[in-house]
Design an enzyme around this catalytic site. Structure first.
Site, PDB file in Angstrom:
ATOM      1  N   GLY A 184       0.814  -1.210   0.000  1.00  0.00           N
ATOM      2  CA  GLY A 184       0.000   0.000   0.000  1.00  0.00           C
ATOM      3  C   GLY A 184       0.846   1.257   0.000  1.00  0.00           C
ATOM      4  O   GLY A 184       0.589   2.200  -0.758  1.00  0.00           O
ATOM      5  N   LYS A 222      -6.386 -13.071 -10.713  1.00  0.00           N
ATOM      6  CA  LYS A 222      -5.276 -12.999  -9.761  1.00  0.00           C
ATOM      7  C   LYS A 222      -5.209 -14.268  -8.908  1.00  0.00           C
ATOM      8  O   LYS A 222      -4.119 -14.746  -8.560  1.00  0.00           O
ATOM      9  CB  LYS A 222      -5.442 -11.769  -8.870  1.00  0.00           C
ATOM     10  N   GLU A 247       1.596 -19.584  -9.487  1.00  0.00           N
ATOM     11  CA  GLU A 247       2.816 -19.250  -8.739  1.00  0.00           C
ATOM     12  C   GLU A 247       3.181 -20.369  -7.766  1.00  0.00           C
ATOM     13  O   GLU A 247       4.361 -20.719  -7.618  1.00  0.00           O
ATOM     14  CB  GLU A 247       2.598 -17.937  -7.989  1.00  0.00           C
ATOM     15  N   ASP A 256      -4.206   4.737   7.909  1.00  0.00           N
ATOM     16  CA  ASP A 256      -3.872   3.417   8.440  1.00  0.00           C
ATOM     17  C   ASP A 256      -4.024   3.489   9.958  1.00  0.00           C
ATOM     18  O   ASP A 256      -3.855   4.565  10.560  1.00  0.00           O
ATOM     19  CB  ASP A 256      -2.433   3.035   8.064  1.00  0.00           C
ATOM     20  N   ASN A 309      -6.134  -9.451  -1.904  1.00  0.00           N
ATOM     21  CA  ASN A 309      -6.380 -10.788  -2.440  1.00  0.00           C
ATOM     22  C   ASN A 309      -7.695 -11.358  -1.913  1.00  0.00           C
ATOM     23  O   ASN A 309      -7.755 -12.473  -1.399  1.00  0.00           O
ATOM     24  CB  ASN A 309      -5.230 -11.730  -2.086  1.00  0.00           C
ATOM     25  N   GLY A 326       4.819  -7.299  -5.570  1.00  0.00           N
ATOM     26  CA  GLY A 326       5.642  -7.560  -4.392  1.00  0.00           C
ATOM     27  C   GLY A 326       6.619  -6.463  -4.051  1.00  0.00           C
ATOM     28  O   GLY A 326       6.362  -5.276  -4.252  1.00  0.00           O
ATOM     29  N   HIS A 378      -3.576 -16.799 -11.011  1.00  0.00           N
ATOM     30  CA  HIS A 378      -2.172 -16.364 -11.104  1.00  0.00           C
ATOM     31  C   HIS A 378      -1.385 -16.865  -9.898  1.00  0.00           C
ATOM     32  O   HIS A 378      -0.283 -17.417 -10.028  1.00  0.00           O
ATOM     33  CB  HIS A 378      -2.144 -14.837 -11.174  1.00  0.00           C
TER      34      HIS A 378
END
Length: 343
Positions: A18, A194, A201, A36, A100, A128, A197
């Site tokens: 973020g 995703k 991975e 946050d 996610n 990442g 994906h």
């Protein structure tokens, strides 16, 4: 070069990804309001040019209407955060879930927010630790109009064409996929892509790790093996006499190899720091995407043995197969005992 269409974006969740998304956006000329529960994370980005917020009320008040808000939160935190946030939003605001989340949750949330006139966009985000510099691959689901409005944001976050060679058979300028972001379909489609994906991975990581483990043990013929009725003998010890430097193999695989990848890059770096990987305990988590991918494969009737095996191996790495191993050991021991009595 700074964007020619600067926008304002609100970011909730200033963890590693973020915070770096905010940094990438500000570098390109966008304005960011950040929030946050960790106040020090807010202060850090304030020092870099973001507008900090002390509460959700303060956060939404500092955003221009119609608001664009990106959630970069763990999947389990998204629902309670949405519950609080939606009460502070207005019609035509857009909420983007960049984490996610499970794609089926997106379908439900999009319908719920649409009833209030609020747009919901699911955005699978891959990049990442290196995404700040390299950019983030974005897989997006939701209404076309809302996604089109956010195009300057997505274009800045994505890698762009960069140094990747164009696909030979692909027409130039054909869509945004070559820029590193794609509107995959309606609500849930982004997180569905995703999800798969990440399942892929799992399989790639498992294959790379297993391959290097085979190389690591290529000197087994030099080691004395216990010889008994319970252990299969090594038939050709002379064929396994290699002391191969696994760290150097990972390094050479990075350069021109068919299996060269970012994953090999990361592992090569870890091996360079610790050739025996002493700082790693071998415990591998799974955050949900692999499970959901296997579920989808079963629902669709699509064979996915590699991804399934990689997921199961992650369970094994956490000791979740211990009871089964103990049961197997018990059966084998009992069977051996009975065999001895029969002789």
């Amino acid at each position: 070069m700074a964007t020619d269409r600067p926008m304002q974006l609100g970011m909730i969740g200033l963890g590693r990804m973020g915070a770096n998304l905010v940094r990438r956006l500000m570098r390109d000329g966008h304005r960011c309001v950040v929030y946050d529960v960790n106040e020090s994370a807010v202060r850090e980005l304030e020092g870099e040019g973001a507008t900090g917020a002390s509460s959700l009320q303060d956060f939404t008040a500092k955003l221009d209407r119609p608001r664009a808000i990106w959630l970069m939160l763990p999947a389990a935190v998204v629902e309670p955060m949405l519950g609080k946030l939606v009460e502070l939003l207005d019609e035509d605001d857009v909420v983007i879930d960049g984490g996610n989340s499970y794609y089926r949750d997106d379908i439900v949330r999009a319908k719920r927010l649409a009833a209030k006139g609020i747009h919901y966009v699911d955005c699978g985000t891959s990049g990442g630790v290196w995404g700040l510099e390299r950019g983030y691959c974005l897989m997006i689901g939701g209404e076309a109009a809302a996604i089109s409005r956010l195009d300057p944001i997505f274009r800045t976050i994505a890698p762009g064409a960069g140094g990747v060679e164009p696909t030979p058979s692909r027409a130039q300028g054909d869509g945004t996929a070559a820029e590193g972001y794609l509107h995959c379909g309606p609500s849930g489609a982004g997180h569905f892509v995703k999800m798969v994906h990440n399942g892929v991975e799992y399989g790639m990581m498992g294959a790379i790790a297993e391959g290097l483990s085979i190389i690591h043990h290529a000197n087994v013929g030099k080691e004395g093996r216990e010889i008994d009725a319970e252990t299969a003998p090594l038939r050709d010890p002379e064929a396994y006499q290699y002391d191969i430097d696994v760290a150097e193999v990972a390094e050479v695989w990075r350069r021109g190899s068919v299996v060269s990848s970012w994953l090999v890059d990361l592992l090569a770096d870890a091996l360079a720091r610790s050739p025996q990987l002493d700082g790693f305990e071998g415990r591998v988590s799974d955050s949900g995407e692999g499970r959901w991918t296997v579920d989808a494969a079963i629902d669709e009737g699509v064979p996915a043995p590699v991804i399934t095996a990689a997921l199961i191996e992650r369970f094994e790495s956490r000791g979740l197969g211990h009871f089964a191993d103990a049961a197997l050991s018990a059966m084998r021991s009992e069977f051996g005992g009975h065999a001895e009595k029969r002789t």
